[in-house]
Scaffold this active site. Sequence first.
Site, PDB file in Angstrom:
ATOM      1  N   ASN A  50       0.824  -1.204   0.000  1.00 60.77           N
ATOM      2  CA  ASN A  50       0.000   0.000   0.000  1.00 60.77           C
ATOM      3  C   ASN A  50       0.863   1.261   0.000  1.00 60.77           C
ATOM      4  O   ASN A  50       0.348   2.371   0.103  1.00 60.77           O
ATOM      5  CB  ASN A  50      -0.896   0.026   1.240  1.00 60.77           C
ATOM      6  CG  ASN A  50      -1.792  -1.191   1.311  1.00 60.77           C
ATOM      7  OD1 ASN A  50      -2.335  -1.623   0.307  1.00 60.77           O
ATOM      8  ND2 ASN A  50      -1.936  -1.764   2.491  1.00 60.77           N
ATOM      9  N   HIS A 136     -14.547  -1.568   5.318  1.00 58.31           N
ATOM     10  CA  HIS A 136     -13.402  -2.167   6.017  1.00 58.31           C
ATOM     11  C   HIS A 136     -13.762  -2.580   7.452  1.00 58.31           C
ATOM     12  O   HIS A 136     -14.554  -1.920   8.120  1.00 58.31           O
ATOM     13  CB  HIS A 136     -12.277  -1.129   6.045  1.00 58.31           C
ATOM     14  CG  HIS A 136     -10.949  -1.678   6.453  1.00 58.31           C
ATOM     15  ND1 HIS A 136     -10.502  -1.664   7.754  1.00 58.31           N
ATOM     16  CD2 HIS A 136      -9.962  -2.242   5.724  1.00 58.31           C
ATOM     17  CE1 HIS A 136      -9.295  -2.185   7.807  1.00 58.31           C
ATOM     18  NE2 HIS A 136      -8.935  -2.548   6.596  1.00 58.31           N
ATOM     19  N   SER A 184     -11.016  -1.025  -0.423  1.00 52.80           N
ATOM     20  CA  SER A 184      -9.680  -1.581  -0.217  1.00 52.80           C
ATOM     21  C   SER A 184      -9.440  -2.901  -0.938  1.00 52.80           C
ATOM     22  O   SER A 184      -8.331  -3.172  -1.376  1.00 52.80           O
ATOM     23  CB  SER A 184      -9.418  -1.759   1.269  1.00 52.80           C
ATOM     24  OG  SER A 184     -10.334  -2.666   1.840  1.00 52.80           O
ATOM     25  N   HIS A 212      -7.326   4.371   0.984  1.00 48.48           N
ATOM     26  CA  HIS A 212      -6.685   4.052  -0.300  1.00 48.48           C
ATOM     27  C   HIS A 212      -6.813   5.162  -1.331  1.00 48.48           C
ATOM     28  O   HIS A 212      -6.379   4.993  -2.480  1.00 48.48           O
ATOM     29  CB  HIS A 212      -7.245   2.735  -0.850  1.00 48.48           C
ATOM     30  CG  HIS A 212      -6.887   1.570   0.014  1.00 48.48           C
ATOM     31  ND1 HIS A 212      -5.686   0.904  -0.100  1.00 48.48           N
ATOM     32  CD2 HIS A 212      -7.546   0.998   1.043  1.00 48.48           C
ATOM     33  CE1 HIS A 212      -5.630  -0.044   0.814  1.00 48.48           C
ATOM     34  NE2 HIS A 212      -6.745  -0.010   1.524  1.00 48.48           N
ATOM     35  N   LYS A 233      -0.239   4.261   4.373  1.00 49.19           N
ATOM     36  CA  LYS A 233      -0.305   3.699   3.028  1.00 49.19           C
ATOM     37  C   LYS A 233       0.459   4.633   2.071  1.00 49.19           C
ATOM     38  O   LYS A 233       1.676   4.665   2.138  1.00 49.19           O
ATOM     39  CB  LYS A 233      -1.764   3.432   2.659  1.00 49.19           C
ATOM     40  CG  LYS A 233      -2.241   2.213   3.457  1.00 49.19           C
ATOM     41  CD  LYS A 233      -3.689   1.863   3.379  1.00 49.19           C
ATOM     42  CE  LYS A 233      -3.919   0.594   4.212  1.00 49.19           C
ATOM     43  NZ  LYS A 233      -5.282   0.435   4.692  1.00 49.19           N
TER      44      LYS A 233
END
Length: 377
Positions: A50, A136, A184, A212, A233
């Site tokens: 990531n 998530h 994700s 993300h 990330k």
Amino acid sequence: MSAISLQEMARLRVKAISDNDRLRVLGSYERHDGVHISHTGETYINFSTNDYLGLATHPQMIEAAVNATKRFGVGSGASRYVTGNHPLYTQLEARIAAYKRHESSLVFSSGYAANIAVIPALMGKGDVILADKLSHACMIDGAKLSGARLVRFKHNDVADLEAKLINAKATARNVLVLTETIFSMDGDRAPLGDISDVCKTHDAWLMTDDAHGFGVWLDQPKVGDICMGTLSKAAGSFGGYVAASHDVIECIKQTARPLIFSTALPPSVLAASLEALSYISELSSSKSVENSNSFCEIIGIKPTESAIVPLHVGSEADALLASQKLKDKGFWVNAIRPPTVPVGTSRLRFTFSALHTPTMVQALSKALKELGIVAPT
Ligand SMILES: *Cc1c(COP(=O)(O)O)cnc(C)c1O
């Protein structure tokens, strides 16, 4: 009834997981740059990170962290409310608020901590939380911790959201809608504009998880009352954040337990995150998305508009086998299985970095075709 021993209970639970091909292995990995990974003496091209911009190993990030460590030490020594609140926090929070175009922001020890802190700080018994079906795990954990009633709406389905929202509003005091900007495990974008309109029409609050999207989806519209994300990330550092109005941030500051009862981040991490924000603020194009798009084009699938591409390959065992075959050819691509994704949707999950070269992307595509994982073109 005779009790079983703790050891036996543990063995049985692990055996059940293993029998379903869902055993997780904590391997050991080393990274020295943004695109390679070393594992048990072998080096692979990494398509499972990531660290979308390669910032985790960027010389300026390293320098910022090392300098801060030399000046201020390794650990922060206390929670933020005691004596751990280093001035770098103030600088970082101002930068994040400005970048996210919100009045204020608050940094947490991780994105996970941010979600389990923020949601219970704002919602409680008598409230309803409406979460996208693919949200998530940490948004769901936050929702459960809050004591509010949790309702899931169909993935990216604005009509389903609206129906459930009208329903919720009939009984609930307050309603919070949760979605991700970029999902994700699927890499698709949420219809943020439409979701925001529905929330406004029905007087619900909207919180987005930009884990993300941050540093990847650059021209993202600013929607919603609350935006959270991670610095671990694309920012290549560590920590999580939430951005919102002054009033909302102040409320979170007063009540969020993971903020109050946990040690502050090390100064080195804050310094690196600040460096990352400078870098990300100046980006004019998203090379990780360009790499992802070019991969989709070569293998003949629809681009995901993110740095993440899922490839459904069948059962858990099929996904593991495909991942192993790619490793044998020098590409590191993790198999993602339930319970991370819904049953029956095991997949290879590719993530693209701004630092992958066209040659690397082409080599990966070629390997997938040779292995019969995607159809030859
Ligand atoms: C990774 C992730 C988080 C958690 O962030 P961490 O900083 O790794 O704890 C939260 N939400 C989503 C969608 C994520 O992918």
